[in-house]
Structures are given as structure tokens and as C-alpha cells.
Write an enzyme that holds these catalytic residues in place. Sequence first.
Site, PDB file in Angstrom:
ATOM      1  N   GLU A   1     -62.355  39.348 -13.002  1.00  0.00           N
ATOM      2  CA  GLU A   1     -63.350  38.278 -13.129  1.00  0.00           C
ATOM      3  C   GLU A   1     -64.687  38.726 -12.523  1.00  0.00           C
ATOM      4  OE1 GLU A   1     -62.061  34.692 -11.265  1.00  0.00           O
ATOM      5  OE2 GLU A   1     -63.599  33.462 -12.223  1.00  0.00           O
TER       6      GLU A   1
ATOM      7  N   GLY B   1     -65.172  26.607  -9.589  1.00  0.00           N
ATOM      8  CA  GLY B   1     -64.627  25.442  -8.914  1.00  0.00           C
ATOM      9  C   GLY B   1     -63.558  25.852  -7.904  1.00  0.00           C
ATOM     10  N   ALA B   2     -62.778  26.915  -8.233  1.00  0.00           N
ATOM     11  CA  ALA B   2     -61.655  27.288  -7.378  1.00  0.00           C
ATOM     12  C   ALA B   2     -61.768  28.664  -6.748  1.00  0.00           C
ATOM     13  CB  ALA B   2     -60.350  27.188  -8.165  1.00  0.00           C
ATOM     14  N   SER B   3     -62.615  29.543  -7.303  1.00  0.00           N
ATOM     15  CA  SER B   3     -62.809  30.836  -6.639  1.00  0.00           C
ATOM     16  C   SER B   3     -64.251  31.274  -6.778  1.00  0.00           C
ATOM     17  CB  SER B   3     -61.860  31.900  -7.202  1.00  0.00           C
ATOM     18  OG  SER B   3     -62.329  32.360  -8.439  1.00  0.00           O
TER      19      SER B   3
ATOM     20  N   GLN C   1     -66.819  34.963  -6.705  1.00  0.00           N
ATOM     21  CA  GLN C   1     -66.802  36.414  -6.799  1.00  0.00           C
ATOM     22  C   GLN C   1     -68.128  37.021  -6.366  1.00  0.00           C
ATOM     23  OE1 GLN C   1     -63.905  34.626  -8.415  1.00  0.00           O
ATOM     24  NE2 GLN C   1     -65.604  34.558  -9.840  1.00  0.00           N
TER      25      GLN C   1
HETATM   26  N1  LIG Z   1     -73.721  20.542 -14.462  1.00  0.00           N
HETATM   27  C1  LIG Z   1     -72.720  20.865 -13.661  1.00  0.00           C
HETATM   28  C2  LIG Z   1     -71.574  21.492 -14.210  1.00  0.00           C
HETATM   29  C3  LIG Z   1     -70.548  21.851 -13.326  1.00  0.00           C
HETATM   30  N2  LIG Z   1     -70.660  21.561 -12.016  1.00  0.00           N
HETATM   31  C4  LIG Z   1     -69.606  21.954 -11.084  1.00  0.00           C
HETATM   32  O1  LIG Z   1     -69.633  23.344 -10.916  1.00  0.00           O
HETATM   33  C5  LIG Z   1     -68.367  23.791 -10.459  1.00  0.00           C
HETATM   34  C6  LIG Z   1     -67.965  25.078 -11.042  1.00  0.00           C
HETATM   35  O2  LIG Z   1     -68.063  25.050 -12.399  1.00  0.00           O
HETATM   36  P1  LIG Z   1     -67.666  26.338 -13.227  1.00  0.00           P
HETATM   37  O3  LIG Z   1     -68.459  27.507 -12.816  1.00  0.00           O
HETATM   38  O4  LIG Z   1     -67.673  25.962 -14.641  1.00  0.00           O
HETATM   39  O5  LIG Z   1     -66.169  26.568 -12.650  1.00  0.00           O
HETATM   40  P2  LIG Z   1     -64.854  26.987 -13.410  1.00  0.00           P
HETATM   41  O6  LIG Z   1     -65.146  28.146 -14.265  1.00  0.00           O
HETATM   42  O7  LIG Z   1     -64.270  25.819 -14.069  1.00  0.00           O
HETATM   43  O8  LIG Z   1     -63.924  27.396 -12.166  1.00  0.00           O
HETATM   44  P3  LIG Z   1     -63.267  28.818 -11.787  1.00  0.00           P
HETATM   45  O9  LIG Z   1     -64.237  29.871 -12.186  1.00  0.00           O
HETATM   46  O10 LIG Z   1     -63.079  28.760 -10.300  1.00  0.00           O
HETATM   47  O11 LIG Z   1     -61.981  28.897 -12.515  1.00  0.00           O
HETATM   48  C7  LIG Z   1     -67.406  22.651 -10.684  1.00  0.00           C
HETATM   49  O12 LIG Z   1     -67.155  22.119  -9.410  1.00  0.00           O
HETATM   50  C8  LIG Z   1     -68.185  21.658 -11.509  1.00  0.00           C
HETATM   51  O13 LIG Z   1     -67.849  20.353 -11.162  1.00  0.00           O
HETATM   52  C9  LIG Z   1     -71.808  20.966 -11.501  1.00  0.00           C
HETATM   53  O14 LIG Z   1     -71.905  20.742 -10.301  1.00  0.00           O
HETATM   54  N3  LIG Z   1     -72.812  20.615 -12.336  1.00  0.00           N
HETATM   55 CA   LIG Z   2     -65.626  30.350 -13.836  1.00  0.00          CA
END
Ligand SMILES: Nc1ccn([C@@H]2O[C@H](COP(=O)(O)OP(=O)(O)OP(=O)(O)O)[C@@H](O)[C@H]2O)c(=O)n1
Ligand SMILES: [Ca+2]
Length: 497
Positions: free
Chosen positions: A174, A203-205, A207
Site C-alpha cells: 500500500e 481510516g484504519a492505517s 503509510q
Molecule cells: N470528504 C471526506 C471524505 C472522507 N473523510 C474521512 O477520511 C478518512 C479516510 O478516508 P480514506 O482515505 O478514503 O480511507 P480508506 O481508504 O477508506 O481507509 P484505509 O486506507 O485505512 O483502508 C475516513 O475517516 C473518512 O471518514 C473525510 O473526513 N472527509
Molecule cells: Ca486508503
Amino acid sequence: MSAQREMKEKNPWHTPVTIIITVIGVIAIVALVTVGVLQNKPLLQKYKYGIVLDAGSSHTALYIYEWPAEKDNNTGRVEQIHSCKVKGPGISSYASTPLKAGESLRECMQEAEQRVPRKRHHETPLYLGATAGMRLLNMEDSAASNKVFQAVEEALQKFPFAFQGARILSGQEEGAFGWVTVNYLDDRLKQGLETTGALDLGGASTQISFVSDNYDGSESPDNSVTFRLYGNGYNLYTHSFLCYGKDQALRMTLAQQTLSGPRTIQDPCFHAGYNETKNYSVLYDSPCVSKRKPQSAPATFIHEGKGNFQQCQEIIKRVFNFTDCKFSQCSFNGVFQPLLQGPFGAFSAYYFVMNFLNLTDTSIPLETVRDKLSRYCATPWHQVVQQHPGVKVKYLAEYCFSGTYILTLLTEGYNFTSWSYPKIKFIKKIKGSDAGWTLGYMLNLTNMIPAEAPDSPPLPYTGYVSIVTLLAVLLFILFIVSLRPLWPRCSKQLQII
Ligand SMILES: Nc1ccn([C@@H]2O[C@H](COP(=O)(O)OP(=O)(O)OP(=O)(O)O)[C@@H](O)[C@H]2O)c(=O)n1
Ligand SMILES: [Ca+2]
């Protein structure tokens, strides 16, 4: 008059033979240039396509990429032509209803069917990569995670694309593919320029990936990824911190404040006036915090805000371990990190949050950034809601926490200073393509970046056309000069006039 007529009769340019020769010569040269130019003209562009589904912890997004069919091996040519945000939560949230995970993808997949030309469908590779949400589910309940993948695969196989499988990316992949994407889009790889580091906050990790002169991979080899791209070797440092994406970090921060199972907490990371009843079992339902669940907690607690940036930063710091380090230097939690180097691109939640807070300009001194955030966190909740009527209340409530978390992670976690902070650029897209791991992932799986620099024709097409035309004109002049034996007579006759 008679002299004139005589001259006309004797002028070699006026004899039918020379006129015919000249015309044939000109036609031959024009034909030569035309054939040469047309024969070597680049063929009419045909495009190929690739589709990647980014199954993140908070949501899934689909990206369609396009590139000219003839030039798979050239950099800077693959572009994102479409993206689609899947409605609903990330696939890991469907652990108890896996079929719905598959169904949720249908709408975006139908859009993809419309966007990719029908005759290309069957040869268009389709990938699904899942990140930290599925990593956590897999740790918690691998049977449930397998069921989600099965449902998602069955759903994707129903579409006419060349489905290449769904899998969990490792944290290393990633981080590394995010770095490839950023540097590919910036055209830094093909040109062998200094690379840009990549900072991805999910949201969860989260990098961090960058090339550092004082990192050759020998110290902490787990953090090393080597690439050979376009004839250049790269020794990349990368690390993915599971649970340090912003949603899981919020859980850990809340867990920090509920260790004794209180009925009410006064949270400095939320605005004064914010007041919500939350469920203990929901808060602790994640491997990032589950072990810390208070033994005798009530079912719910009241989450109250008190809006204090300083105190918020103090509690956030407690979710980091800054003391244990068995390497020459560490970021946090005993993880090795070499000296920061070069510019950095910070994307996904880094961008969403800093953009909302109007803090994407990193030339603003860090002190001022802290002051601004401090003032924002101190704004009463009702006022925040009033000022941002269009923003989802769930997102809105968390920006004070998220902004403080980002600053803490960057400065205390990764050791960015007031000198290196301005080297970060908060970005969403580069040249129309989203920054993220998906493009790098597809470039890698389709072998689209060669290890060695591709052979290119010695001349660009325009250069070729110019040279052919120039040679043709020279030939023509040579032809005229070759008629020189006829010239003296001609000039003598001209003198008579
Ligand atoms: N306009 C936005 C869109 C998303 N988020 C927040 O941004 C965070 C991360 O979003 P994203 O990068 O899309 O995370 P994921 O890819 O879903 O998570 P991971 O990569 O950890 O699997 C989330 O808490 C989401 O609620 C935000 O604050 N404002
Ligand atoms: Ca992501």
C-alpha cells in the site's frame, strides 16, 4: 520583337522536354515526401483500459485508467478517466451480511461498463485491492473476511471484464504503490529526478514512504522495498501503521479516555457543546482497542466536547509510544525511520481534513497552523454546525480531532519540523488522477513500467518530417543545378534583351 521570339525559341526552360522533366521532378519529390511522412505517421491512437477497486476501511472507490494501446511501455501516459464512489461503508463493514458487500459494488461497476468501450471489455483487467479494514477483519475473524471476499469475487465475475482477483494488500504494498503513483504522475521516474515521498492517511492505517540517502535497507529490512524503474534503482523506505488511520486513532484516543469505564467523558478533541450518547461495545469493536475494553463498563457513555487543542494533543500523544527504539532512530512504536528527505505529497484524509480546515498551505508557519487549529477547536459546536450547513455532521464533529491528530502524527510521530513541514504538499489529484495506491498497483501488475529505459526512435516525428522535407528540397535544388549546362545560353539570351 524578333530577338525576343528567338530567345523564347532557344530558351531551354521553354522547351517541352525540360518542362516535362521539371514537372516530373516536382511530382516525384512531393510524392516522396508524402509517402515517407504518411508511412511513418503514428498510427491512429487506440486505447486500452484498466479498472481498480480500492476497498478501503471507510469506503470503496472504483478507478478507470486509460492509455494508448501502442505505447504501454511509456511513462506519463496512463491517465485516470473516471472514478466512482461506492455508496455505503467499506466492504469490511459487511462481515455479517457478506452478500451485500458484493451488491454494493454493482452501481459503480455498471458505470464502468458504460465508460469502457464495449469492444475492450473482455481485455480490460479488473482488480480489487483491500486495505486496513479487511486486514483488521481478517485478524479478528478470518472466516468472515473470506466470506466477504467470496461474495465480492462472485459479484465482480458477473461483469464482462478480465477479473484478476480480489486480495488484501500488505501495508508495504500500500505504501510503496502510493509512492509509485505520485512519482509516476509527476514524471519523476522516467526522468530519474529526485522523488517525492508519499504520506497516505486512511481510516484504519497510515503509510509513509520515501527515498533517503542514508537508508540502504540494511537497518530494518522489513521497511525496504527496492524497485528498478526506467533504468534507475530505488531503495524505498516504507511503513504502514495499522490502527493509525484517523478512524482507528480516534477509537484509540477515546479508549484512552474511557479506561475506567466512566458514564461521561469530557473530550478536548470535540467542540464545547457537542454531546452524544455512545455505545461501549461499538467503540471497542475493533482489534485496535478490543483488549483495552473496561471490565465493568456500562452499556453507554456520554461523549461531551470541551474544545481544547492543547489538551487534545496531550491525549493523542498517549496513543504513540515514543520511548522504545532498538534502531538508530525511530518514528514511534519502535519502528525504524531514516532521516526525512525530499518533498512529500500527503493525500487521502490528510487532504480532506486540511482542506476543510483551510490549512493546505504549508508555507503558513507551524506555529500559526497550531493557533488556527486551536481557535477552530475552541469554536462552540452549535456555531460550527451553523457555519457548515452542507457538511455531514459526523465528519464535522471530527475535524478538530483529525486536524490535531494529523499535526501530532506529522511532527511528533514522523519528526517533521518547522523546517521540513513546508516540504509537504497536501494533494488530492495530480494531473487529473487521484493520488493513492491504485494506479501504482495497476502499473505494477500490468508490467507497464519497464525496469530499463525503453528504446525510443532517434528522432521525434516532427523532427523526422522536417528532415525529409529538407532533403527533398535539397534534391530539387540539386536537380536544378544539374541542368546547369543549359544555363550559359540562357543568360546570354537574356543579355540580348
Ligand atoms: N470528504 C471526506 C471524505 C472522507 N473523510 C474521512 O477520511 C478518512 C479516510 O478516508 P480514506 O482515505 O478514503 O480511507 P480508506 O481508504 O477508506 O481507509 P484505509 O486506507 O485505512 O483502508 C475516513 O475517516 C473518512 O471518514 C473525510 O473526513 N472527509
Ligand atoms: Ca486508503
